[in-house]
Design a protein around this motif. Structure first.
Motif, short mmCIF file in Angstrom:
data_model
loop_
_atom_site.label_atom_id
_atom_site.label_comp_id
_atom_site.label_asym_id
_atom_site.label_seq_id
_atom_site.Cartn_x
_atom_site.Cartn_y
_atom_site.Cartn_z
N PRO A 165 -16.33 54.02 37.56
CA PRO A 165 -15.95 54.46 38.91
C PRO A 165 -17.05 54.23 39.94
N LEU A 166 -18.30 54.45 39.56
CA LEU A 166 -19.42 54.25 40.48
C LEU A 166 -19.61 52.76 40.78
N ALA A 167 -19.43 51.93 39.75
CA ALA A 167 -19.55 50.48 39.95
C ALA A 167 -18.44 49.96 40.86
N VAL A 168 -17.23 50.48 40.69
CA VAL A 168 -16.10 50.06 41.53
C VAL A 168 -16.35 50.42 42.98
N LEU A 169 -16.88 51.61 43.22
CA LEU A 169 -17.20 52.02 44.59
C LEU A 169 -18.25 51.08 45.21
N SER A 170 -19.25 50.70 44.42
CA SER A 170 -20.29 49.81 44.92
C SER A 170 -19.73 48.42 45.24
N VAL A 171 -18.89 47.90 44.34
CA VAL A 171 -18.27 46.59 44.57
C VAL A 171 -17.36 46.64 45.80
N PHE A 172 -16.65 47.73 45.97
CA PHE A 172 -15.79 47.92 47.14
C PHE A 172 -16.62 47.81 48.43
N CYS A 173 -17.79 48.44 48.43
CA CYS A 173 -18.67 48.37 49.61
C CYS A 173 -19.18 46.95 49.84
N VAL A 174 -19.51 46.25 48.75
CA VAL A 174 -19.98 44.86 48.86
C VAL A 174 -18.89 43.98 49.48
N LEU A 175 -17.66 44.13 49.02
CA LEU A 175 -16.56 43.31 49.51
C LEU A 175 -16.28 43.58 50.98
N LEU A 176 -16.29 44.85 51.37
CA LEU A 176 -16.06 45.18 52.78
C LEU A 176 -17.18 44.63 53.66
N ALA A 177 -18.42 44.80 53.22
CA ALA A 177 -19.56 44.33 54.01
C ALA A 177 -19.57 42.81 54.14
N SER A 178 -19.09 42.12 53.10
CA SER A 178 -19.09 40.66 53.14
C SER A 178 -18.08 40.11 54.15
N CYS A 179 -17.16 40.97 54.60
CA CYS A 179 -16.14 40.53 55.55
C CYS A 179 -16.63 40.55 56.99
N VAL A 180 -17.74 41.23 57.26
CA VAL A 180 -18.23 41.31 58.64
C VAL A 180 -19.09 40.09 58.95
N LYS A 181 -19.23 39.79 60.23
CA LYS A 181 -19.92 38.57 60.63
C LYS A 181 -21.44 38.75 60.69
N LYS A 182 -21.89 39.93 61.11
CA LYS A 182 -23.33 40.16 61.30
C LYS A 182 -23.78 41.41 60.57
N GLU A 183 -25.06 41.43 60.25
CA GLU A 183 -25.72 42.61 59.67
C GLU A 183 -24.97 43.16 58.44
N LYS A 184 -24.68 42.25 57.54
CA LYS A 184 -23.93 42.62 56.33
C LYS A 184 -24.66 43.67 55.49
N LEU A 185 -25.99 43.53 55.36
CA LEU A 185 -26.75 44.45 54.54
C LEU A 185 -26.72 45.87 55.12
N ILE A 186 -26.82 45.97 56.44
CA ILE A 186 -26.78 47.28 57.07
C ILE A 186 -25.40 47.92 56.89
N VAL A 187 -24.36 47.13 57.06
CA VAL A 187 -23.00 47.65 56.88
C VAL A 187 -22.80 48.10 55.44
N PHE A 188 -23.30 47.28 54.48
CA PHE A 188 -23.19 47.69 53.07
C PHE A 188 -23.90 49.00 52.84
#
Length: 226
Positions: A18-41
């Motif tokens: 469950p913790l890994a899924v939450l982390s992957v979910f955050c990675v996928l959402l952050a990868s969709c933004v154009k700028k400052e992906k690391l900060i969004v993640f």
């Protein structure tokens, strides 16, 4: 909903899933933004940690009554029902493992419980700030400084309260690996990264003021032509 829970109640998964899924979910959402992906993640991941893990412990701290006797790896590989992934009681129970490194979580220390409730507020602000970063809102850096100050202050109080009460040796693990990895390392992220974000916001606000500052009248006059 009850029918679905009944179907999956016998399915077993490793506790880390469950913790890994939450982390992957955050990675996928952050990868969709154009700028400052690391900060969004960071903001999405931090927000979920604040609300799902720490918020759950705040509400159900009384369910953790002793420190775990197993290692962190064994705890994360432990087989648990899949339904636990949506059970806040289970997320709270994970702190029995953290109580092995910080005994305050096994006795529902009032200061720790208070900060868990405060982190619910921080979690909400993490999501608000993530949206402000994505939208490049004018209030972004003001919110970023506020949230960073809140997170940094909470982390400082987390570390200094055992010293204030003279219970560091009694409550905090003396094992070097557990101390520096699980206590200092993990919690230190919520001090180091807020400092970095505060510096970023300070620089950005300073540049905005420099651009918007009025030019003195003497500098506005054109030089006389010969």
């Amino acid at each position: 909903m009850d029918q679905y829970l009944e179907l999956i109640k016998d399915v077993q998964i490793p506790a880390f899933v469950p913790l890994a899924v939450l982390s992957v979910f955050c990675v996928l959402l952050a990868s969709c933004v154009k700028k400052e992906k690391l900060i969004v993640f960071w903001l999405l991941w931090s927000g979920l940690i604040h609300i799902i893990l720490e918020g759950s412990y705040g509400f159900f701290a009384h369910e953790v009554t002793e420190a775990s006797k197993v290692s962190f790896t064994e705890k994360m590989l432990e087989q648990v029902p899949l339904v636990n992934a949506v059970d806040p009681h289970w997320y709270a129970s994970l702190y029995s493992q953290y109580a092995k490194y910080d005994l305050r979580y096994a006795i529902a220390d009032p200061m720790v419980v208070f900060f868990c409730f405060l982190e619910l507020v921080q979690g909400a602000f993490c999501f608000i700030l993530a949206l402000a970063v994505i939208k490049q809102a004018n209030c972004r850096h003001a919110l970023q400084i506020f949230l960073s100050a809140l997170q940094g202050l909470g982390t400082v109080f987390y570390f200094i309260t055992p010293y204030i009460y003279g219970k560091w040796q009694e409550q905090i693990s003396s094992d070097p690996f557990e101390l520096w990895v699980y206590v200092v390392g993990l919690n230190g992220l919520w001090l180091l990264i807020p400092i970095i974000l505060t510096i970023q916001s300070f620089v950005a606000i300073t540049k905005q003021f420099a651009v918007s500052a009025p030019v003195p009248a003497k500098q506005q006059r054109k030089p006389k032509q010969a």
